[in-house]
Design a protein around this motif. Structure first.
Motif, PDB file in Angstrom:
ATOM      1  N   MET A 249      -1.706 -18.383  16.343  1.00 57.91           N
ATOM      2  CA  MET A 249      -1.932 -16.897  15.882  1.00 57.91           C
ATOM      3  C   MET A 249      -3.567 -16.785  15.661  1.00 57.91           C
ATOM      4  N   CYS A 250      -3.978 -15.641  16.235  1.00 54.29           N
ATOM      5  CA  CYS A 250      -5.561 -15.223  16.137  1.00 54.29           C
ATOM      6  C   CYS A 250      -5.565 -14.113  15.484  1.00 54.29           C
ATOM      7  N   LEU A 251      -6.581 -14.232  14.653  1.00 55.09           N
ATOM      8  CA  LEU A 251      -6.883 -12.882  13.919  1.00 55.09           C
ATOM      9  C   LEU A 251      -8.401 -12.323  14.289  1.00 55.09           C
ATOM     10  N   LYS A 252      -8.604 -11.113  14.553  1.00 56.44           N
ATOM     11  CA  LYS A 252      -9.733 -10.572  14.952  1.00 56.44           C
ATOM     12  C   LYS A 252      -9.562  -9.084  14.925  1.00 56.44           C
ATOM     13  N   GLY A 253     -10.563  -8.465  14.513  1.00 57.22           N
ATOM     14  CA  GLY A 253     -10.598  -6.956  14.237  1.00 57.22           C
ATOM     15  C   GLY A 253     -10.225  -6.428  12.897  1.00 57.22           C
ATOM     16  N   LEU A 254     -10.877  -5.525  12.343  1.00 57.27           N
ATOM     17  CA  LEU A 254     -10.639  -4.867  11.051  1.00 57.27           C
ATOM     18  C   LEU A 254     -10.015  -3.530  10.951  1.00 57.27           C
ATOM     19  N   GLN A 255      -9.256  -3.217  10.136  1.00 58.07           N
ATOM     20  CA  GLN A 255      -8.371  -1.939  10.103  1.00 58.07           C
ATOM     21  C   GLN A 255      -8.159  -1.410   8.332  1.00 58.07           C
ATOM     22  N   LYS A 256      -8.351  -0.362   8.256  1.00 57.41           N
ATOM     23  CA  LYS A 256      -8.041   0.000   6.674  1.00 57.41           C
ATOM     24  C   LYS A 256      -6.574   0.690   6.758  1.00 57.41           C
ATOM     25  N   SER A 257      -5.753   0.283   5.970  1.00 55.61           N
ATOM     26  CA  SER A 257      -4.525   0.588   5.634  1.00 55.61           C
ATOM     27  C   SER A 257      -4.610   2.104   5.024  1.00 55.61           C
ATOM     28  N   TRP A 258      -3.456   2.789   5.021  1.00 57.72           N
ATOM     29  CA  TRP A 258      -3.186   3.757   4.572  1.00 57.72           C
ATOM     30  C   TRP A 258      -3.546   4.006   2.907  1.00 57.72           C
ATOM     31  N   ASP A 259      -3.243   2.702   2.482  1.00 57.42           N
ATOM     32  CA  ASP A 259      -3.254   2.569   1.074  1.00 57.42           C
ATOM     33  C   ASP A 259      -4.467   1.715   0.364  1.00 57.42           C
ATOM     34  N   GLU A 260      -5.598   2.021   1.155  1.00 61.04           N
ATOM     35  CA  GLU A 260      -6.831   1.375   0.777  1.00 61.04           C
ATOM     36  C   GLU A 260      -7.342  -0.220   0.717  1.00 61.04           C
ATOM     37  N   TYR A 261      -6.260  -0.848   1.761  1.00 64.92           N
ATOM     38  CA  TYR A 261      -6.513  -2.319   1.933  1.00 64.92           C
ATOM     39  C   TYR A 261      -7.525  -2.241   3.077  1.00 64.92           C
ATOM     40  N   LEU A 262      -8.135  -3.381   3.085  1.00 67.91           N
ATOM     41  CA  LEU A 262      -8.809  -3.825   4.512  1.00 67.91           C
ATOM     42  C   LEU A 262      -8.121  -5.024   5.046  1.00 67.91           C
ATOM     43  N   PHE A 263      -7.695  -4.838   6.360  1.00 69.68           N
ATOM     44  CA  PHE A 263      -6.907  -5.684   7.207  1.00 69.68           C
ATOM     45  C   PHE A 263      -7.799  -6.650   8.319  1.00 69.68           C
TER      46      PHE A 263
ATOM     47  N   MET B 267       5.220 -12.933  14.353  1.00 69.51           N
ATOM     48  CA  MET B 267       4.828 -12.451  12.915  1.00 69.51           C
ATOM     49  C   MET B 267       5.651 -11.359  12.504  1.00 69.51           C
ATOM     50  N   ILE B 268       5.989 -10.304  13.554  1.00 69.76           N
ATOM     51  CA  ILE B 268       7.177  -9.384  13.184  1.00 69.76           C
ATOM     52  C   ILE B 268       8.524  -9.905  13.091  1.00 69.76           C
ATOM     53  N   LYS B 269       8.814 -10.981  13.953  1.00 67.52           N
ATOM     54  CA  LYS B 269      10.110 -11.677  13.989  1.00 67.52           C
ATOM     55  C   LYS B 269      10.097 -12.409  12.612  1.00 67.52           C
ATOM     56  N   LEU B 270       9.378 -12.910  11.941  1.00 66.92           N
ATOM     57  CA  LEU B 270       9.189 -13.686  10.801  1.00 66.92           C
ATOM     58  C   LEU B 270       9.296 -12.550   9.524  1.00 66.92           C
ATOM     59  N   HIS B 271       8.749 -11.430   9.765  1.00 64.16           N
ATOM     60  CA  HIS B 271       8.924 -10.389   8.758  1.00 64.16           C
ATOM     61  C   HIS B 271      10.307 -10.080   8.714  1.00 64.16           C
ATOM     62  N   ASN B 272      10.724  -9.642   9.818  1.00 63.81           N
ATOM     63  CA  ASN B 272      12.102  -9.238   9.974  1.00 63.81           C
ATOM     64  C   ASN B 272      13.294  -9.939   9.412  1.00 63.81           C
ATOM     65  N   GLN B 273      13.024 -11.404   9.621  1.00 66.23           N
ATOM     66  CA  GLN B 273      14.022 -12.267   9.151  1.00 66.23           C
ATOM     67  C   GLN B 273      13.923 -12.598   7.509  1.00 66.23           C
ATOM     68  N   LEU B 274      12.429 -12.329   7.081  1.00 63.40           N
ATOM     69  CA  LEU B 274      12.554 -12.681   5.652  1.00 63.40           C
ATOM     70  C   LEU B 274      13.250 -11.322   4.943  1.00 63.40           C
ATOM     71  N   TYR B 275      13.135 -10.172   5.573  1.00 63.17           N
ATOM     72  CA  TYR B 275      13.637  -8.918   4.798  1.00 63.17           C
ATOM     73  C   TYR B 275      14.984  -8.818   5.127  1.00 63.17           C
ATOM     74  N   THR B 276      15.858 -10.003   5.034  1.00 68.15           N
ATOM     75  CA  THR B 276      17.503  -9.905   5.184  1.00 68.15           C
ATOM     76  C   THR B 276      18.069 -10.358   4.197  1.00 68.15           C
ATOM     77  N   GLY B 277      19.310 -10.129   4.034  1.00 67.77           N
ATOM     78  CA  GLY B 277      19.983 -10.891   2.829  1.00 67.77           C
ATOM     79  C   GLY B 277      19.441 -10.339   1.391  1.00 67.77           C
ATOM     80  N   ILE B 278      19.092 -11.231   0.472  1.00 62.01           N
ATOM     81  CA  ILE B 278      18.901 -10.582  -0.863  1.00 62.01           C
ATOM     82  C   ILE B 278      17.466  -9.949  -0.964  1.00 62.01           C
ATOM     83  N   LEU B 279      16.710 -10.154  -0.021  1.00 62.08           N
ATOM     84  CA  LEU B 279      15.336  -9.340   0.247  1.00 62.08           C
ATOM     85  C   LEU B 279      15.149  -8.052   0.994  1.00 62.08           C
ATOM     86  N   ALA B 280      16.659  -7.715   1.451  1.00 62.60           N
ATOM     87  CA  ALA B 280      16.732  -6.515   2.528  1.00 62.60           C
ATOM     88  C   ALA B 280      16.498  -5.237   1.487  1.00 62.60           C
TER      89      ALA B 280
END
Length: 106
Positions: A1-15, A25-38
């Motif tokens: 994984m490589c991180l580069k570039g900055l962005q402000k989120s809609w709710d005032e976080y700096l990413f 990362m999207i696959k991991l996110h989608n897998q995490l939000y299944t079952g009890i976390l859905a």
């Protein structure tokens, strides 16, 4: 994984943005939000792979100062992710209630 570039989120976080490894990362996110976390998945917002650098609630001057300083650092970080931590943070977002580590397998 490589991180580069900055962005402000809609709710005032700096990413710090994920440049390489977004699909995984999207696959991991989608897998995490299944079952009890859905029920906690926010379907109204697209998931944007990132690392949160900070939150600047209603303090645009501070945000602009931090953004300028972060841009000068020219952040470019690559790593291999082999584990993630699930963290429960208190409502005031200042203290960790509990955390659990998960080892990722290929």
């Amino acid at each position: 994984m490589c991180l580069k570039g900055l962005q402000k989120s809609w709710d005032e976080y700096l990413f710090l943005m994920v440049e390489e490894g977004k699909v995984d990362m999207i696959k991991l996110h989608n897998q995490l939000y299944t079952g009890i976390l859905a029920k906690y998945c926010r379907d109204n917002l697209p998931f944007i792979p990132h690392l949160t650098l900070g939150r600047f609630t209603k303090n645009i001057a501070q945000f602009l100062q931090v953004l300028e300083e972060a841009q000068k650092l020219d952040l470019n970080y690559c790593c291999f992710v082999d584990k993630v931590h699930l963290i429960n943070i208190a409502d005031e977002q200042r203290s960790i209630i509990w955390s659990k580590e998960f080892v990722l397998r290929n």
